[in-house]
Design an enzyme around this catalytic site. Structure first.
Site, short mmCIF file in Angstrom:
data_model
loop_
_atom_site.label_atom_id
_atom_site.label_comp_id
_atom_site.label_asym_id
_atom_site.label_seq_id
_atom_site.Cartn_x
_atom_site.Cartn_y
_atom_site.Cartn_z
N ASP A 193 76.07 38.01 25.60
CA ASP A 193 76.17 38.12 24.13
C ASP A 193 75.56 39.42 23.61
OD1 ASP A 193 73.53 37.20 24.51
OD2 ASP A 193 73.65 35.62 22.98
N GLY A 210 62.26 23.80 25.44
CA GLY A 210 62.00 24.48 26.70
C GLY A 210 63.02 24.16 27.78
N ALA A 211 64.16 23.58 27.40
CA ALA A 211 65.15 23.18 28.40
C ALA A 211 66.36 24.11 28.40
CB ALA A 211 65.61 21.75 28.13
N GLY A 212 66.33 25.15 27.56
CA GLY A 212 67.48 26.06 27.50
C GLY A 212 68.64 25.47 26.72
N SER A 230 66.89 24.52 21.26
CA SER A 230 66.17 23.77 20.23
C SER A 230 65.77 24.71 19.09
CB SER A 230 64.93 23.09 20.81
OG SER A 230 64.07 24.05 21.38
N SER A 231 65.52 25.97 19.40
CA SER A 231 65.11 26.90 18.34
C SER A 231 66.27 27.23 17.41
CB SER A 231 64.48 28.17 18.91
OG SER A 231 65.40 28.85 19.71
N GLU A 249 65.37 34.64 14.02
CA GLU A 249 64.90 34.68 15.41
C GLU A 249 64.51 36.10 15.83
OE1 GLU A 249 66.63 31.68 17.57
OE2 GLU A 249 65.86 32.31 19.51
N ASP A 299 73.53 31.37 20.41
CA ASP A 299 73.03 30.02 20.13
C ASP A 299 73.28 29.63 18.68
OD1 ASP A 299 72.08 30.50 22.66
OD2 ASP A 299 70.03 30.89 22.01
N TYR A 301 63.50 38.10 29.93
CA TYR A 301 64.70 38.18 29.08
C TYR A 301 64.77 39.56 28.45
CZ TYR A 301 68.19 37.00 25.53
OH TYR A 301 69.32 36.98 24.74
C1 GLA Z 1 69.30 32.69 25.31
C2 GLA Z 1 69.56 33.59 24.10
C3 GLA Z 1 71.07 33.84 23.92
C4 GLA Z 1 71.70 34.31 25.22
C5 GLA Z 1 71.30 33.41 26.39
C6 GLA Z 1 71.77 33.94 27.70
O1 GLA Z 1 69.82 31.42 25.06
O2 GLA Z 1 69.05 33.00 22.94
O3 GLA Z 1 71.25 34.77 22.89
O4 GLA Z 1 71.39 35.65 25.48
O5 GLA Z 1 69.89 33.25 26.46
O6 GLA Z 1 73.15 33.88 27.78
#
Ligand code: GLA
Length: 371
Positions: free
Chosen positions: A18, A103-105, A108-109, A141, A153, A205
């Protein structure tokens, strides 16, 4: 009173593309965050069903913001930014309540931020529209919280549609709904929350993002999205930096896999997604290097117990894995993952199936109230 719900998301495929102006294919989840806004007499007050206490601050812009717990910054960020934009944000109470695992990807944020932004837009009658809601959610964010995330997201949480994945072009921020109904083919998306603690996820990241931007600069393109797959070898030969070469290879091939996944879904061949998912995982593990042992173990166990494909989803360094699993093999796949985790000495994972649900929506809004 104004109340909105915004969901978490799973990304089917297209990771760390992204912020490279590339392609992603997320879908919104059933679970979400609810934000309830009501007028108050003084200050901005925030409470969360998931955190103790009430946070009360005086209206201000970003520069004058008071110290607040991290979760409250995700809520107040929109108010600080609107204040800076010259919007009169009156005293109000904001209550948030989320069932998106943290924290699970699973974003949630984004669920938290988008629920608040949508409720604020409605409550104050701002008329931000789809682009404005997305822009403000991203600024919360990026600018208020300071997380250099790429926008997928928030787009998924705002615009997700039941029964569809969202094919997003992150350069022009357009999103097209593509039907995704694995159950029609006897398949399900099995989610494994590895519960692996995120290890240095924020710093890693940011380092990936900086590395990708540096690679694009050296290649003389606006973003890695502009490196065509056919030109990949040539681009790699011009970099002369092993780490950046791996990053470029991941992003360019991942963009291509998203486009291939869209073709597969449009052609009604859901089962053909499997190899794309698994190739995406290998790319994240070997080239982008954002996986951890729990995540790799979950993918291997899923593949060994009947999944057609499996990959980590989200930013990485922990979090969730998804598997495309025949419904008849769901129990075996779950058992396989639990056994592999026990054998490796990892804690118990959480397992659940997920299907695309609706994006952000009003639960109580001025229209519903009839005024
Ligand atoms: C997190 C970030 C997104 C994206 C993903 C990886 O979720 O918030 O913007 O970069 O990682 O694809």
């Amino acid at each position: 009173m104004t109340r909105w719900i915004a969901p978490g998301r799973i990304n089917l495929i297209g990771e760390h593309t992204d912020y490279n102006d590339g392609f992603v294919l997320p879908f919104a989840l059933e679970v979400g965050c609810t934000a309830t806004l009501s007028p108050a007499t003084e200050g901005w007050s925030v409470t969360s069903a998931q955190a103790p206490g009430e946070v009360v601050v005086q209206p201000s812009g970003l520069a004058g913001r008071e110290q607040v717990p991290d979760w409250a910054a995700y809520v107040l960020g929109a108010l600080w930014l609107l204040h800076d934009d010259g919007v009169e944000v009156p005293p109000m109470r904001i209550e948030v309540d989320s069932d998106v695992p943290t924290g699970a990807g699973l974003s949630s944020s984004a669920a938290l931020v988008c629920s608040v932004v949508c409720a604020l837009d409605d409550h104050l009658g701002l008329g931000l529209g789809p682009d404005g809601l997305l822009a403000l959610s991203r600024r919360v964010e990026n600018d208020a919280v300071g997380a250099p995330t790429g926008g997928m997201d928030q787009l998924a949480s705002l615009r997700g549609e039941a029964g569809h994945v969202l094919f997003c072009d992150m350069r022009d921020l357009t999103a097209q709904s593509v039907p995704f109904a694995p159950a029609d083919s006897g398949l399900a998306v099995l989610v494994v929350d590895t519960r692996a603690p995120h290890r240095h996820a924020d710093g890693e990241y940011a380092a990936r993002r900086t590395g990708c931007e540096e690679a694009a600069r050296r290649l003389g393109v606006p973003a890695l999205r502009d490196v065509a797959e056919a030109d990949l070898d040539d681009a790699l030969s011009r970099l002369d930096d092993e780490e950046l070469e791996r990053y470029v290879r991941h992003v360019v091939t991942e963009d291509a896999r998203v486009l291939a996944a869209v073709e597969v879904l449009r052609g009604g061949r859901v089962e053909d997604l499997g190899p794309l998912l698994t190739a995406s995982h290998a790319s994240m593990r070997d080239d982008f290097r954002i996986t951890v042992p729990e995540v790799d173990t979950a993918v291997e166990a899923l593949l060994a117990s009947g999944a057609l494909g499996a990959r980590m989803t989200g930013g990485g360094f922990g979090g969730c894995v998804i598997g495309l699993v025949p419904e008849a093999a769901l129990d075996a796949a779950g058992d396989g993952v639990r056994r592999a985790f026990a054998d490796a000495g990892f804690g118990d994972p959480a397992l659940f199936t997920a299907a695309p649900a609706a994006g952000a929506r009003a639960l109580v809004s001025p229209d519903i109230r009839g005024n």
